[in-house]
Design a protein around this motif. Structure first.
Motif, PDB file in Angstrom:
ATOM      1  N   ALA A  76       4.943 -45.606   1.223  1.00 59.62           N
ATOM      2  CA  ALA A  76       5.777 -46.499   1.924  1.00 59.62           C
ATOM      3  C   ALA A  76       7.252 -46.265   1.223  1.00 59.62           C
ATOM      4  N   ALA A  77       7.295 -46.404  -0.026  1.00 65.00           N
ATOM      5  CA  ALA A  77       8.627 -46.435  -0.593  1.00 65.00           C
ATOM      6  C   ALA A  77       9.425 -45.141  -0.336  1.00 65.00           C
ATOM      7  N   ALA A  80      10.575 -45.520   3.365  1.00 62.73           N
ATOM      8  CA  ALA A  80      11.636 -46.509   3.320  1.00 62.73           C
ATOM      9  C   ALA A  80      13.125 -45.962   2.739  1.00 62.73           C
ATOM     10  N   ILE A  93       9.517 -52.756   2.844  1.00 67.04           N
ATOM     11  CA  ILE A  93       8.160 -52.820   2.964  1.00 67.04           C
ATOM     12  C   ILE A  93       7.391 -53.843   3.556  1.00 67.04           C
ATOM     13  N   PRO A 100       0.701 -50.861   3.111  1.00 64.87           N
ATOM     14  CA  PRO A 100       1.898 -51.433   3.553  1.00 64.87           C
ATOM     15  C   PRO A 100       2.500 -50.471   4.564  1.00 64.87           C
ATOM     16  N   VAL A 102       6.259 -50.213   6.898  1.00 67.32           N
ATOM     17  CA  VAL A 102       7.885 -49.969   6.814  1.00 67.32           C
ATOM     18  C   VAL A 102       8.558 -50.476   7.967  1.00 67.32           C
TER      19      VAL A 102
END
Lengths: 509, 509
Positions: A76-77, A80, A93, A100, A102
């Motif tokens: 997810a990071a 992003a 997030i 999660p 985005v």
């Protein structure tokens, strides 16, 4: 995409024959047609080519797999960061009860806004089945295709998504203003049936942003290697997956644990009970649902849908469709047009798998305590997941199978997008601009969670768009074409140009 | 034994309740009763105890597993050496198209000859499931039982067989003449269904030797830990194992390889075809075969068989039988006597396993190209394996399922031995001599290849005989009691004494 296998299979099926039948007038080599005002972006794409390929390779090397709870926060990071690197001004997030999502926005100061759906997860894989390691993202020469990247997620869906990002990078590099604002919604649970995706989409700020959109696309790369053509589906069937379970535990008859089979003489069998329950669900040929009331909500095909199917039957090759499916006959020896109609219009109850007792080589004299049928339903408008499951439950109960469990694991309702929507018209115009033959088809027989966008509360047109080519979703040796040696399909740079043209087409409407 | 799980399960089921109901008069502690002319052999058994245990341990440490082609020639050679060490004058390897058998003779100059059946193979095992390594043959204190040997083959069948060999060694050491001649026939393929055992038995010199025998026993050690009792079955059901296979390949409809499930709308499903074929085989409750003519050859129970069942129903505990089987109700809520009758008399069609398509956790949207039901039939006299399979084939063909394969992997006809045979009378007399309660039952619901002896061309009485106790056949932590702390069951030395008494009982008739 969850039903990518279907989508690609269907696309391959529906399109591969078009070479022989498609109107020649529609088709011209992509490069010749594309020599126009897109040239500056084309040059930027060429200049940024290596960086774009490396971006895709790096992404493939970070596999997020929800079913294995593998690298989900990292994925997810990374998603992003990919968004902000590509020019999105915000990227946050979105936590869920699962993994999660985005949510990212790019405000270009444009009058119109386009929604983009990404999945950052990939399907599980078995490295021993691959000719090139699935996380190497190796660049390989594939005869008949050119240079391809081989890796898990190459076409499903990182390749097409990275191609979309490459388009944004190139526009920035070329100093070209983005013609529309963008709203990106990404999830990491697509491969497990998007269980929390509607939570992401209905998060207030996400919903508010989506409501400004003209529509939503997921980037794809599904050009037919035979014709270069693509299919535009005006929707997709819904799907429900569940296990039908008969067990001594729930039944109160039969064994609680696998028992020696000699006991069958005096002990009930959950496996036979499952067979009995299953045999009430469909006609004996397995082809027509018999669940009470199951078909009540089916909306018959419209005259326009029938016309589209008739046109498709002229345009597409039955022989190629049968070859791709590995079959020699359709059910009931249907005609090609009938088979296409059924593919679009027929709800189905399919056995995905059967598991009971001893499943190894040879035999073992046991009376299983439990028997499972893995089932999927395909739904057409106006059927719904919840109504279909309720009807199945009532059907089983009415026949005394109250103990047979219906354990739903996932699914969603059918999705529809109007043919005259700006989204579909922009797709058609863009494909035509690039000389790519298209086939309009009422409804994909496979499924994707488009209803999350097309249904309440978002209520937007949604579909797949993209040029380029890849295949092998969910299978070993998944690939995506980087530099095409096949004049029918585009490489990554030209496919990225397709996204630029599409966004401009959206802006123009 | 192939159906040892059944035999032990059934025995446990049938006998475990006897403590509460068996006539007390029959039972007395074994040692008290056995203090008689067997004393010299008893002393020799005690003196040779350690050697007998080591012989068993060494044998367990050499596992021959036909399914894995593991140590088969070594196992046969070891079997032959065990025979000659125990006093057999001849012991020869009998080659087959599969794994070899062993044929050994011991001429004691006696008027009568007894046949002994051994299996030198053992079932596969998964060491990770064992609390003590399956090849260590460790001596362990098992609460409630005493000192036991834990290892693959401990009870199935090396423990009881080694106990029989210990009896021969002890008689020799005690200078006691063997009361009967012995013919030993051993196979190494019992655990894969004895596919070549009748070839071994009908080898001219083996057949000639067997024809001189009074009968044949396989050594067992199945005393009930609750009562010390044993069951004498006057036969066993036959068994046939096969796979019922529906496939696109054979059918000419449906896919050749697993296909995306969206194609169900226009492609036939082998899994649904299997369900349709299965549903014709039995009543919807799964309990009564509907295969055309399947029951034609069933010989109804005789009045004596009915009487034995009635007696057994008085003698045995229904509650314990249900507990052991893990069930709360018999089919149709039958009474205990009805359940025992059905166990003996009802032919069955059982689903051992179901396998099709995706069998892992969760779901996968495939339309399987192939579906398999693993089935076993249990047959009663005068049904036969070949006739039953022919009727199944005809039944399927008549209903249009010509494409559904019936792939038989093994099996044999039912076996019967007369209650008034010298073999059964000698068993009864020996058990009575040791104060062991017995239950006569018409027919074991499980199966063993006894028909190879009881059928043409050998035509001998055949059954199981033995004292002592073990359990866990085909399961982890298989064990056999060496020194019993349970007054109801015998340790290895006393069980060996039982074989001595049995052979003398045979000689006496």
């Amino acid at each position: 995409m969850r039903d990518d296998t279907s989508l690609t299979t269907d696309r391959r099926t529906l399109l591969a024959g078009a070479a022989a039948t498609a109107a020649g007038a529609l088709f011209a080599p992509a490069r010749a047609r594309a020599a126009d005002d897109l040239d500056p972006v084309r040059k930027a794409l060429a200049a940024n080519h290596d960086a774009a390929v490396k971006r895709l390779q790096d992404w493939i090397r970070l596999p997020s797999i929800a079913a294995e709870n593998r690298a989900m926060p990292e994925g997810a990071a990374y998603m992003a960061k990919l968004a902000t690197d590509a020019g999105f001004q915000t990227a946050e997030i979105v936590p869920t009860r699962g993994h999660p999502g985005v949510f990212a926005t790019l405000d270009a100061g444009a009058p119109r806004t386009m929604g983009i759906y990404f999945m950052y997860d990939v399907k599980q894989y078995d490295p021993t089945e691959w000719s090139s390691p699935p996380l190497d993202a190796a660049l390989v020469d594939k005869p008949g295709f050119g240079q391809v990247v081989v890796g898990r997620g190459a076409v499903n869906q990182k390749g097409p998504q990275a191609t979309f990002l490459a388009a944004l990078h190139a526009m920035k590099a070329a100093g070209r203003k983005l013609p529309v604002n963008l709203v990106l919604v990404a999830e990491g649970e697509e491969e497990i049936g998007s269980p929390h995706f509607s939570d992401i989409v209905t998060t207030p700020q996400v919903l508010a942003a989506l409501r400004k959109c003209v529509g939503v696309i997921i980037p794809t790369g599904w050009q037919s290697p035979a014709t270069g053509g693509v299919e535009i589906n005006l929707g997709a069937k819904g799907v429900v997956e569940f296990e039908l379970v008969a067990s001594g535990e729930k039944w109160g008859r039969g064994p609680r644990e696998d028992l020696h089979s000699s006991q069958k003489a005096r002990v009930d069998s959950p496996a036979w009970r499952l067979v009995a329950a299953l045999s009430t669900l469909v006609t004996t040929d397995g082809n027509t649902p018999l669940v009470d009331g199951f078909m009540d909500r089916v909306r018959p095909l419209t005259p326009r849908e029938r016309e589209l199917i008739r046109l498709a039957s002229k345009n597409l090759s039955e022989a190629e469709a049968k070859r791709a499916a590995g079959v020699t006959r359709w059910i009931d020896d249907l005609s090609w047009e009938q088979a296409l109609e059924r593919l679009a219009a027929q709800p189905t109850i399919n056995i995905e798998g059967l598991v009971s007792g001893y499943t190894g080589p040879g035999g073992k004299t046991v009376l299983p305590s439990r028997a499972v049928a893995k089932i999927d339903l395909r739904l057409v408008p106006n059927m719904t997941k919840d109504d279909s499951i309720a009807k199945l439950r009532a059907h089983l109960d009415k026949r005394g199978f109250q103990d047979v469990e219906v354990n739903v694991s996932g699914g969603y309702d059918p999705t529809e997008t109007a043919e005259d929507s700006d989204l579909v018209r922009a797709m058609q115009a863009t494909y035509t601009r690039f000389g790519v033959p298209t086939t309009l088809y009422p409804r994909l027989a496979g499924s994707w969670p488009g209803v999350t966008f097309t249904g309440a509360p978002v209520n937007l047109p949604a579909g797949q768009f993209g040029l380029g080519h890849g295949s092998g979703a969910h299978a070993p040796n998944e690939y995506f074409v980087i530099k095409s040696s096949n004049p029918k399909v585009m490489g990554m740079d030209d496919a990225a140009l397709g996204f630029v043209a599409f966004l401009e087409e959206i802006a123009r409407r």
